[in-house]
Design a protein around this motif. Structure first.
Motif, PDB file in Angstrom:
ATOM      1  N   THR A   1       0.836  -1.198   0.000  1.00  0.00           N
ATOM      2  CA  THR A   1       0.000   0.000   0.000  1.00  0.00           C
ATOM      3  C   THR A   1       0.875   1.254   0.000  1.00  0.00           C
ATOM      4  O   THR A   1       1.950   1.278   0.589  1.00  0.00           O
ATOM      5  CB  THR A   1      -0.936   0.055   1.222  1.00  0.00           C
ATOM      6  OG1 THR A   1      -0.163  -0.058   2.426  1.00  0.00           O
ATOM      7  CG2 THR A   1      -1.975  -1.030   1.171  1.00  0.00           C
TER       8      THR A   1
ATOM      9  N   GLU B   1      -0.378   7.924  -2.252  1.00  0.00           N
ATOM     10  CA  GLU B   1      -0.845   7.778  -3.634  1.00  0.00           C
ATOM     11  C   GLU B   1      -2.232   7.144  -3.718  1.00  0.00           C
ATOM     12  O   GLU B   1      -2.779   7.008  -4.810  1.00  0.00           O
ATOM     13  CB  GLU B   1       0.152   6.930  -4.428  1.00  0.00           C
ATOM     14  CG  GLU B   1       1.571   7.488  -4.454  1.00  0.00           C
ATOM     15  CD  GLU B   1       2.536   6.554  -5.173  1.00  0.00           C
ATOM     16  OE1 GLU B   1       2.147   6.004  -6.226  1.00  0.00           O
ATOM     17  OE2 GLU B   1       3.663   6.366  -4.685  1.00  0.00           O
ATOM     18  N   ARG B   2      -2.779   6.739  -2.553  1.00  0.00           N
ATOM     19  CA  ARG B   2      -4.061   6.024  -2.528  1.00  0.00           C
ATOM     20  C   ARG B   2      -4.038   4.856  -3.512  1.00  0.00           C
ATOM     21  O   ARG B   2      -4.922   4.699  -4.358  1.00  0.00           O
ATOM     22  CB  ARG B   2      -5.222   6.964  -2.841  1.00  0.00           C
ATOM     23  CG  ARG B   2      -5.395   8.086  -1.828  1.00  0.00           C
ATOM     24  CD  ARG B   2      -6.668   8.860  -2.056  1.00  0.00           C
ATOM     25  NE  ARG B   2      -6.863   9.872  -1.018  1.00  0.00           N
ATOM     26  CZ  ARG B   2      -7.980  10.577  -0.859  1.00  0.00           C
ATOM     27  NH1 ARG B   2      -8.994  10.388  -1.687  1.00  0.00           N
ATOM     28  NH2 ARG B   2      -8.079  11.476   0.098  1.00  0.00           N
ATOM     29  N   ALA B   3      -3.031   4.026  -3.365  1.00  0.00           N
ATOM     30  CA  ALA B   3      -2.829   2.953  -4.341  1.00  0.00           C
ATOM     31  C   ALA B   3      -2.255   1.704  -3.698  1.00  0.00           C
ATOM     32  O   ALA B   3      -1.542   1.766  -2.685  1.00  0.00           O
ATOM     33  CB  ALA B   3      -1.904   3.422  -5.454  1.00  0.00           C
TER      34      ALA B   3
ATOM     35  N   LYS C   1       0.131  -1.412  -5.045  1.00  0.00           N
ATOM     36  CA  LYS C   1       0.984  -1.781  -6.164  1.00  0.00           C
ATOM     37  C   LYS C   1       1.449  -3.219  -6.009  1.00  0.00           C
ATOM     38  O   LYS C   1       1.881  -3.629  -4.936  1.00  0.00           O
ATOM     39  CB  LYS C   1       2.195  -0.857  -6.245  1.00  0.00           C
ATOM     40  CG  LYS C   1       1.850   0.599  -6.502  1.00  0.00           C
ATOM     41  CD  LYS C   1       3.097   1.459  -6.612  1.00  0.00           C
ATOM     42  CE  LYS C   1       2.753   2.931  -6.797  1.00  0.00           C
ATOM     43  NZ  LYS C   1       3.967   3.782  -6.903  1.00  0.00           N
TER      44      LYS C   1
ATOM     45  N   VAL D   1      -1.003  -1.538 -10.793  1.00  0.00           N
ATOM     46  CA  VAL D   1      -1.329  -0.492  -9.827  1.00  0.00           C
ATOM     47  C   VAL D   1      -2.850  -0.411  -9.704  1.00  0.00           C
ATOM     48  O   VAL D   1      -3.551  -0.276 -10.709  1.00  0.00           O
ATOM     49  CB  VAL D   1      -0.766   0.881 -10.237  1.00  0.00           C
ATOM     50  CG1 VAL D   1      -1.191   1.955  -9.229  1.00  0.00           C
ATOM     51  CG2 VAL D   1       0.756   0.833 -10.362  1.00  0.00           C
TER      52      VAL D   1
ATOM     53  N   LYS E   1      -5.738   1.839  -8.099  1.00  0.00           N
ATOM     54  CA  LYS E   1      -6.035   3.144  -7.496  1.00  0.00           C
ATOM     55  C   LYS E   1      -7.308   3.036  -6.648  1.00  0.00           C
ATOM     56  O   LYS E   1      -8.272   2.384  -7.035  1.00  0.00           O
ATOM     57  CB  LYS E   1      -6.221   4.200  -8.582  1.00  0.00           C
ATOM     58  CG  LYS E   1      -4.924   4.631  -9.265  1.00  0.00           C
ATOM     59  CD  LYS E   1      -4.078   5.478  -8.325  1.00  0.00           C
ATOM     60  CE  LYS E   1      -2.877   6.076  -9.057  1.00  0.00           C
ATOM     61  NZ  LYS E   1      -2.092   6.966  -8.153  1.00  0.00           N
TER      62      LYS E   1
ATOM     63  N   ASP F   1     -10.155   5.182  -3.806  1.00  0.00           N
ATOM     64  CA  ASP F   1     -10.770   6.492  -3.597  1.00  0.00           C
ATOM     65  C   ASP F   1     -10.559   7.034  -2.190  1.00  0.00           C
ATOM     66  O   ASP F   1     -11.004   8.124  -1.861  1.00  0.00           O
ATOM     67  CB  ASP F   1     -12.280   6.427  -3.887  1.00  0.00           C
ATOM     68  CG  ASP F   1     -13.002   5.413  -3.009  1.00  0.00           C
ATOM     69  OD1 ASP F   1     -12.318   4.545  -2.422  1.00  0.00           O
ATOM     70  OD2 ASP F   1     -14.233   5.486  -2.916  1.00  0.00           O
TER      71      ASP F   1
ATOM     72  N   CYS G   1      -5.204   4.428   1.859  1.00  0.00           N
ATOM     73  CA  CYS G   1      -5.093   3.009   2.188  1.00  0.00           C
ATOM     74  C   CYS G   1      -3.905   2.764   3.127  1.00  0.00           C
ATOM     75  O   CYS G   1      -2.837   3.338   2.956  1.00  0.00           O
ATOM     76  CB  CYS G   1      -4.953   2.170   0.925  1.00  0.00           C
ATOM     77  SG  CYS G   1      -3.646   2.704  -0.199  1.00  0.00           S
TER      78      CYS G   1
END
Length: 235
Positions: free
Chosen positions: A51, A55-57, A59, A71, A73, A75, A78
């Motif tokens: 996490t 980047e709110r992602a 990977k 990746v 994404k 909202d 995280c």
């Protein structure tokens, strides 16, 4: 921190370093991953997922080729991450644990009421076990968010996943940072005991992980500079 399938160990260390260690705890290499990594979990033999709150992602990363393969994404911000039954459980802010598939599609949303960010939890057998270190408690909820049990005995600062992990019997191991202890809680939340204390050499334990199919694991501190191996025996 997690123990990989092959016995090696991954530690995500502030400010975003991701270290790969040998099964005996020696540094093998630092993975060349950009960004501020947070929580880590393993998908298969070669692939981990991490996490990135900023980047709110999420990977996915191939450890051998040292490349990002996907990746996802999100909202919301995280934090914690757990992989089970071919899906991720992602801790979003302090009020939702979202189950998503490998493409990022939402499978289920579990509402929770945590006073702290959802940084540390385990998702397994249709249950989520998470720690709330402001409330000084460990909670177990089902996938609808219904509380199954709450453990609040004698905890000063439960650091949670990966300071919270389970063994193959469903027992929950909690790293209690302030009191320098590792506490084991039964899978029904009714019983507990101190497994490791300061007199045993525990130093501000923050992360804890179990080796697969073994009664041993690792503990590390919040900075990722202290690592200790432990063994559990039945007596």
């Amino acid at each position: 921190m997690i123990c990989l399938m092959d016995g090696r160990v991954i530690i995500s260390q502030s400010p975003g370093k991701v270290n790969l260690l040998t099964p005996d705890g020696k540094l093998e290499k630092q993975l060349t991953i950009s960004g501020k990594a947070r929580s880590v979990t393993q998908i298969n033999q070669d692939t981990i997922a991490i996490t990135y709150p900023n980047e709110r992602a999420v990977k996915m990363f191939n450890m051998e080729k040292e490349t990002v393969t996907k990746v996802i994404k999100l909202d919301k911000v995280c934090w914690g991450l757990s992989f089970s039954n071919n899906s991720f459980a992602v801790g979003l802010d302090n009020d939702e644990i979202r189950i998503i598939d490998l493409e990022g599609n939402t499978l289920k949303s579990i509402p929770v009421q945590s006073k702290t960010i959802l940084d540390f939890f385990v998702h397994c057998n249709d249950r989520v076990i998470y720690s709330d270190y402001t409330d000084k408690a460990v909670y177990c909820v089902d996938e609808s968010g219904t509380h199954i049990w709450k453990y609040k005995q004698d905890l000063s600062f439960p650091a949670g996943l990966h300071g919270l992990c389970t063994d193959s019997y469903g027992n929950i191991f909690v790293a209690d940072y302030v009191s320098n202890r590792i506490i084991v809680i039964s899978k029904d939340g009714k019983d507990s005991k101190v497994l490791i204390s300061e007199k045993d050499g525990s130093k501000n334990p923050w992360c804890i992980c179990f080796k697969r199919n073994e009664s041993s694991g690792f503990i590390c501190d919040g900075r990722g500079t202290y690592l200790a191996k432990f063994n559990v025996s039945c007596r």
